[in-house]
Design a protein around this motif. Structure first.
Motif, mmCIF file in Angstrom:
data_model
loop_
_atom_site.group_PDB
_atom_site.id
_atom_site.type_symbol
_atom_site.label_atom_id
_atom_site.label_comp_id
_atom_site.label_asym_id
_atom_site.label_seq_id
_atom_site.Cartn_x
_atom_site.Cartn_y
_atom_site.Cartn_z
ATOM 1 N N GLN A 201 0.348 5.510 -4.567
ATOM 2 C CA GLN A 201 -0.099 4.307 -3.886
ATOM 3 C C GLN A 201 -1.365 4.600 -3.087
ATOM 4 N N GLY A 202 -1.881 3.578 -2.432
ATOM 5 C CA GLY A 202 -3.095 3.748 -1.626
ATOM 6 C C GLY A 202 -4.352 3.856 -2.463
ATOM 7 N N LYS A 203 -4.345 3.248 -3.666
ATOM 8 C CA LYS A 203 -5.522 3.325 -4.530
ATOM 9 C C LYS A 203 -6.649 2.410 -4.072
ATOM 10 N N ARG A 205 -7.981 -0.407 -0.605
ATOM 11 C CA ARG A 205 -7.796 -0.810 0.787
ATOM 12 C C ARG A 205 -8.652 -2.026 1.083
ATOM 13 N N LYS A 206 -8.298 -2.730 2.141
ATOM 14 C CA LYS A 206 -9.082 -3.877 2.574
ATOM 15 C C LYS A 206 -10.404 -3.380 3.145
ATOM 16 N N LEU A 207 -11.470 -4.128 2.885
ATOM 17 C CA LEU A 207 -12.773 -3.762 3.423
ATOM 18 C C LEU A 207 -12.731 -3.691 4.941
ATOM 19 N N SER A 208 -12.091 -4.659 5.571
ATOM 20 C CA SER A 208 -11.870 -4.644 7.015
ATOM 21 C C SER A 208 -10.766 -5.640 7.324
ATOM 22 N N PHE A 209 -10.285 -5.621 8.575
ATOM 23 C CA PHE A 209 -9.201 -6.536 8.939
ATOM 24 C C PHE A 209 -9.680 -7.986 8.948
ATOM 25 N N LYS A 210 -11.009 -8.194 8.895
ATOM 26 C CA LYS A 210 -11.552 -9.547 8.877
ATOM 27 C C LYS A 210 -11.708 -10.085 7.462
ATOM 28 N N LEU A 213 -11.370 -8.889 0.984
ATOM 29 C CA LEU A 213 -11.955 -8.096 -0.094
ATOM 30 C C LEU A 213 -11.368 -6.692 -0.093
ATOM 31 N N THR A 214 -10.958 -6.211 -1.278
ATOM 32 C CA THR A 214 -10.423 -4.861 -1.409
ATOM 33 C C THR A 214 -11.419 -3.961 -2.137
ATOM 34 N N ILE A 215 -11.429 -2.704 -1.762
ATOM 35 C CA ILE A 215 -12.294 -1.729 -2.410
ATOM 36 C C ILE A 215 -11.431 -0.541 -2.850
ATOM 37 N N LYS A 216 -11.886 0.160 -3.883
ATOM 38 C CA LYS A 216 -11.129 1.289 -4.415
ATOM 39 C C LYS A 216 -11.304 2.524 -3.533
ATOM 40 N N ASN A 217 -10.216 3.254 -3.350
ATOM 41 C CA ASN A 217 -10.263 4.522 -2.632
ATOM 42 C C ASN A 217 -10.542 5.663 -3.597
ATOM 43 N N PRO A 218 -11.252 6.702 -3.162
ATOM 44 C CA PRO A 218 -11.399 7.884 -4.020
ATOM 45 C C PRO A 218 -10.044 8.552 -4.225
#
Length: 254
Positions: A201-203, A205-210, A213-218
Motif C-alpha cells: 500500500q501507499g503507492k 498520496r494526496k497532493l495536499s490536504f487542500k 489530486l493524487t500523485i504517485k509515490n516512488p
C-alpha cells in the motif's frame, strides 16, 4: 471545509450571483471554509461586491457592523486546525498500513474486506474464481485482449460494474456505460501482487490536504506488509503469467 467544491456551497454561490441571497449566516468562520486564501476571497471581495451580509455567530462577526481586521488571522487558525488533523490522519493510516491492515475504501477485485482491527482481505466467493480463471488463461498464453473478449462473451461483470452491483450507493458514472472488460484491466490484475496474498500500500498520496489530486509515490515509499491474507494464485502461476507477458513484449520489439 478545506475544499469549496461542495455541491450545496456552489448552489449557494450561484443563487448569490442571481440575486436570490443577501445574507449568509454560519455558526463560525470555519463553517464557511478552512482554506484561508479562498475564505478571504469570499469574505473580503466576493460577498461585499455582491452586497451580501455575512454573519459568523460564535466568532461575533457581522460584516455590516464588525471590524474585519481579525478575520484573516482567524481564517489562518482554522486552516492550521485542518492541517493538524490531516497530519494525524496520515500518521494513523501509515501505522495501520505497516500493521498489514487494508485501508482502501473498496477491496481489490476478487476479495472482500473482513472487519478488524486489523482489516483483512478474504476471497470473494463470486469474483475470486474469475481472477483464478484470468491467471490460468494468461499462463496458457492467451493475450489480455483475448481474455477480455472471453469474459465479455460470458457476460461477466467488469470490476467497476461488479463493484457498482455490490455498492448500489455509488454514483452511476463509477461504472462505464459499456461495462466491458479491457486488456488494460486484465493487465492490472495480472501484475497485482495482492493475488499472491501480499499487501503493498501507499503507492500514491494526496497532493495536499487542500486538494483531491493524487500523485504517485516512488517505490521506496511503498509499504510492503508481506503476506497478510489468502492468496488466489500460486507464486508459480503468477510467475508463469509474468513470463508470458514478457515473451510477448520481446516478440513485439523484434
Amino acid at each position: 471545509g478545506t475544499t469549496f467544491d461542495r455541491p450545496a456551497f456552489q448552489e449557494m454561490i450561484q443563487d448569490i450571483k442571481k440575486g436570490k441571497i443577501n445574507l449568509i449566516l454560519t455558526k463560525d468562520l470555519s463553517r464557511l471554509g478552512r482554506n484561508y486564501i479562498v475564505s478571504g476571497q469570499y469574505t473580503e471581495f466576493f460577498f461585499p461586491s455582491m452586497n451580501v451580509r455575512f454573519i459568523a455567530v460564535n466568532d461575533g462577526y457581522d460584516s455590516a457592523v464588525s471590524d474585519s481586521d481579525m478575520i484573516p488571522f482567524k481564517n489562518i487558525m482554522n486552516e492550521m486546525y485542518a492541517r493538524d488533523i490531516s497530519k494525524k490522519i496520515r500518521s494513523s493510516l501509515r501505522t495501520r498500513m505497516e500493521d498489514g491492515s487494508y485501508i482502501g475504501n473498496f477491496p481489490p477485485y476478487g476479495y472482500e474486506k473482513y472487519p478488524g482491527p486489523p482489516i483483512r482481505l478474504v476471497p470473494d466467493p463470486d469474483s475470486s474464481p474469475v481472477v483464478k480463471q484470468i491467471f490460468t488463461l494468461a499462463a496458457e498464453d492467451k493475450t489480455p485482449s483475448q481474455i477480455a473478449r472471453l469474459l465479455n462473451t460470458a457476460l461477466i461483470l467488469s470490476p467497476a460494474c461488479y463493484r457498482r452491483s455490490k455498492y448500489p450507493h455509488l454514483r452511476q458514472n463509477s461504472c462505464p456505460s459499456s461495462g466491458s472488460w479491457t486488456a488494460n484491466t486484465i493487465l492490472k490484475i495480472l501484475h497485482n501482487p495482492v493475488y499472491l496474498g501480499r499487501m503493498i500500500q501507499g503507492k500514491s498520496r494526496k497532493l495536499s490536504f487542500k486538494s483531491r489530486l493524487t500523485i504517485k509515490n516512488p517505490k521506496e515509499l511503498w509499504i510492503d506488509s508481506g503476506i497478510t491474507h489468502e492468496a488466489l494464485v500460486t507464486e508459480e502461476l503468477f510467475k508463469d503469467c509474468q513470463a508470458a507477458i514478457e515473451k510477448r513484449k520481446c516478440r513485439a520489439k523484434q
